[in-house]
Design a protein around this motif. Structure first.
Motif, PDB file in Angstrom:
ATOM      1  N   MET A  65       7.015   4.841  -8.652  1.00  0.00           N
ATOM      2  CA  MET A  65       6.045   3.602  -8.238  1.00  0.00           C
ATOM      3  C   MET A  65       6.966   2.657  -8.262  1.00  0.00           C
ATOM      4  SD  MET A  65       3.505   4.623  -6.559  1.00  0.00           S
ATOM      5  CE  MET A  65       2.335   3.247  -6.415  1.00  0.00           C
ATOM      6  N   ASP A  66       7.544   2.115  -9.495  1.00  0.00           N
ATOM      7  CA  ASP A  66       8.251   0.831  -9.670  1.00  0.00           C
ATOM      8  C   ASP A  66       9.589   0.757  -8.761  1.00  0.00           C
ATOM      9  OD1 ASP A  66       6.832   0.028 -11.760  1.00  0.00           O
ATOM     10  OD2 ASP A  66       8.113   0.912 -13.110  1.00  0.00           O
ATOM     11  N   GLU A  67      10.133   2.019  -8.149  1.00  0.00           N
ATOM     12  CA  GLU A  67      11.200   2.004  -7.161  1.00  0.00           C
ATOM     13  C   GLU A  67      10.515   1.780  -6.029  1.00  0.00           C
ATOM     14  OE1 GLU A  67      14.296   5.113  -9.256  1.00  0.00           O
ATOM     15  OE2 GLU A  67      12.614   5.832  -8.436  1.00  0.00           O
ATOM     16  N   LYS A  68       9.556   2.147  -5.674  1.00  0.00           N
ATOM     17  CA  LYS A  68       8.749   1.978  -4.166  1.00  0.00           C
ATOM     18  C   LYS A  68       8.564   0.530  -4.276  1.00  0.00           C
ATOM     19  CE  LYS A  68       6.892   3.884  -0.706  1.00  0.00           C
ATOM     20  NZ  LYS A  68       7.600   4.518   0.218  1.00  0.00           N
ATOM     21  N   ARG A  69       7.869  -0.087  -5.201  1.00  0.00           N
ATOM     22  CA  ARG A  69       7.616  -1.523  -5.421  1.00  0.00           C
ATOM     23  C   ARG A  69       8.770  -2.606  -5.220  1.00  0.00           C
ATOM     24  NH1 ARG A  69       7.593  -5.500  -9.254  1.00  0.00           N
ATOM     25  NH2 ARG A  69       5.934  -7.074  -9.072  1.00  0.00           N
ATOM     26  N   ILE A  91       0.547  -1.269   0.198  1.00  0.00           N
ATOM     27  CA  ILE A  91      -0.076   0.174  -0.040  1.00  0.00           C
ATOM     28  C   ILE A  91       1.044   1.349  -0.043  1.00  0.00           C
ATOM     29  CG2 ILE A  91      -1.668   1.242   1.285  1.00  0.00           C
ATOM     30  CD1 ILE A  91      -2.582  -1.383   2.499  1.00  0.00           C
ATOM     31  N   TYR A  92       1.025   1.910  -1.280  1.00  0.00           N
ATOM     32  CA  TYR A  92       1.581   3.112  -0.966  1.00  0.00           C
ATOM     33  C   TYR A  92       0.807   4.545  -0.781  1.00  0.00           C
ATOM     34  CZ  TYR A  92       4.124  -0.415  -3.680  1.00  0.00           C
ATOM     35  OH  TYR A  92       4.840  -1.470  -4.039  1.00  0.00           O
ATOM     36  N   ASP A  93       1.174   5.247   0.095  1.00  0.00           N
ATOM     37  CA  ASP A  93       0.482   6.509   0.576  1.00  0.00           C
ATOM     38  C   ASP A  93       0.367   7.542  -0.753  1.00  0.00           C
ATOM     39  OD1 ASP A  93      -0.345   8.643   1.676  1.00  0.00           O
ATOM     40  OD2 ASP A  93       1.330   9.199   2.766  1.00  0.00           O
ATOM     41  N   SER A  94      -0.916   7.923  -0.789  1.00  0.00           N
ATOM     42  CA  SER A  94      -1.158   8.642  -2.139  1.00  0.00           C
ATOM     43  C   SER A  94      -1.413  10.265  -1.867  1.00  0.00           C
ATOM     44  CB  SER A  94      -2.430   8.268  -3.152  1.00  0.00           C
ATOM     45  OG  SER A  94      -3.468   7.974  -2.346  1.00  0.00           O
ATOM     46  N   GLY A  95      -1.022  10.402  -0.481  1.00  0.00           N
ATOM     47  CA  GLY A  95      -1.417  11.825   0.113  1.00  0.00           C
ATOM     48  C   GLY A  95      -0.026  12.513  -0.428  1.00  0.00           C
ATOM     49  N   GLY A  96      -0.323  13.713   0.065  1.00  0.00           N
ATOM     50  CA  GLY A  96       0.955  14.791  -0.154  1.00  0.00           C
ATOM     51  C   GLY A  96       1.322  15.138  -1.529  1.00  0.00           C
ATOM     52  N   GLU A  97       2.125  16.001  -1.514  1.00  0.00           N
ATOM     53  CA  GLU A  97       2.600  16.582  -2.831  1.00  0.00           C
ATOM     54  C   GLU A  97       3.234  15.737  -3.576  1.00  0.00           C
ATOM     55  OE1 GLU A  97       4.790  20.225  -2.120  1.00  0.00           O
ATOM     56  OE2 GLU A  97       3.460  21.064  -1.060  1.00  0.00           O
ATOM     57  N   SER A  98       4.249  14.745  -2.965  1.00  0.00           N
ATOM     58  CA  SER A  98       4.971  13.913  -3.565  1.00  0.00           C
ATOM     59  C   SER A  98       3.966  12.463  -4.106  1.00  0.00           C
ATOM     60  CB  SER A  98       6.311  13.469  -3.068  1.00  0.00           C
ATOM     61  OG  SER A  98       5.889  12.797  -1.834  1.00  0.00           O
ATOM     62  N   GLY A  99       2.809  12.324  -3.511  1.00  0.00           N
ATOM     63  CA  GLY A  99       2.095  11.352  -3.840  1.00  0.00           C
ATOM     64  C   GLY A  99       2.644  10.084  -2.821  1.00  0.00           C
ATOM     65  N   GLY A 100       3.105  10.294  -1.599  1.00  0.00           N
ATOM     66  CA  GLY A 100       3.848   9.673  -0.745  1.00  0.00           C
ATOM     67  C   GLY A 100       5.019   8.887  -1.158  1.00  0.00           C
ATOM     68  N   LEU A 101       5.702   9.240  -1.997  1.00  0.00           N
ATOM     69  CA  LEU A 101       6.714   8.778  -2.568  1.00  0.00           C
ATOM     70  C   LEU A 101       8.030  10.084  -2.149  1.00  0.00           C
ATOM     71  CD1 LEU A 101       5.751   7.779  -6.218  1.00  0.00           C
ATOM     72  CD2 LEU A 101       5.853   6.401  -4.228  1.00  0.00           C
ATOM     73  N   ILE A 102       9.198   9.154  -1.872  1.00  0.00           N
ATOM     74  CA  ILE A 102      10.268   9.939  -1.775  1.00  0.00           C
ATOM     75  C   ILE A 102      10.762  10.847  -2.993  1.00  0.00           C
ATOM     76  CG2 ILE A 102      12.695  10.109  -1.262  1.00  0.00           C
ATOM     77  CD1 ILE A 102      12.201   7.428   0.379  1.00  0.00           C
ATOM     78  N   SER A 103      11.021  12.046  -2.889  1.00  0.00           N
ATOM     79  CA  SER A 103      11.478  12.975  -3.912  1.00  0.00           C
ATOM     80  C   SER A 103      11.808  12.082  -5.050  1.00  0.00           C
ATOM     81  CB  SER A 103      12.118  14.151  -3.564  1.00  0.00           C
ATOM     82  OG  SER A 103      12.253  14.893  -4.699  1.00  0.00           O
ATOM     83  N   GLY A 104      11.403  12.209  -6.217  1.00  0.00           N
ATOM     84  CA  GLY A 104      12.233  11.443  -7.305  1.00  0.00           C
ATOM     85  C   GLY A 104      12.016  10.124  -7.376  1.00  0.00           C
ATOM     86  N   GLU A 105      11.297   9.415  -6.278  1.00  0.00           N
ATOM     87  CA  GLU A 105      11.112   7.821  -6.545  1.00  0.00           C
ATOM     88  C   GLU A 105       9.902   7.628  -7.332  1.00  0.00           C
ATOM     89  OE1 GLU A 105      10.082   6.328  -2.646  1.00  0.00           O
ATOM     90  OE2 GLU A 105      11.464   4.545  -2.988  1.00  0.00           O
TER      91      GLU A 105
END
Length: 189
Positions: free
Chosen positions: A32-36, A16-30
């Protein structure tokens, strides 16, 4: 869609990836594939810590069972296992011990333990309309079956995308202290 398997952990983990916030829950520049990928590496790392504590072991398929009722029946095989563990103990079946070690790493995935708190390993062979049909199939299989044994040296992390998707091998994780897990990208059918 369902390969022969024995569930060691259930329910299945879903990232489950956080979709909130300006970066969509991802670390700057990360992406979805990198998060996965990071999630998969973490899961495989935890599984590897458990499998390192369990040497390869022998599994024999020689016993069958059923469960179900009026509207569903399942025929299953019992994967009986035996070995001496790396710590020298041999007081429980290694498949049960391995499941316990995995559950220690993923305590939220404890639905494989039934009433009484015991893990009952089984390999689902087939589904039937009802348990009566499953019992008939069980008797037919038992009449013709010759026990099969093999050495279990690795386990697989499976992935399925969507409820109707095909399960694929996401990682191969060897048993024992000298293990190097292999993550398959793309997953192996």
């Amino acid at each position: 869609r369902w390969p022969p398997h024995a569930n060691m952990l259930y329910p299945f983990l879903e990232p489950i990836y956080d979709s909130g916030g300006e970066s969509g829950g991802l670390i700057s520049g990360e992406t979805m594939d990198e998060k996965r990928e990071a999630f998969i590496c973490d899961v495989v790392g935890f599984i590897s810590k458990a499998t390192q504590r369990c040497a390869p072991f022998e599994v024999t398929i020689d016993t069958f069972g059923t469960f179900g009722g009026k509207h569903r029946g399942v025929l299953w095989a019992y994967p009986r296992s035996s070995t001496t563990f790396l710590d020298g103990s041999n007081d429980e079946e290694p498949l049960i011990r391995l499941q316990t070690l995995l559950e220690e790493k993923f305590p939220m995935c404890n639905d494989t333990r039934k009433a009484g708190g015991k893990f009952n390993p089984h390999i689902t062979l087939s589904h039937y309309v009802n348990v009566t049909d499953a019992l008939a199939a069980k008797h037919e299989v038992e009449a013709k079956w010759t026990p099969v044994s093999f050495n279990l040296q690795e386990i697989y992390l499976l992935e399925r995308r969507g409820d109707e998707g095909q399960f694929k091998i996401l990682a191969t994780i060897p048993l024992g202290s000298e293990n190097d897990a292999v993550i398959h990208n793309p997953p192996v059918p």
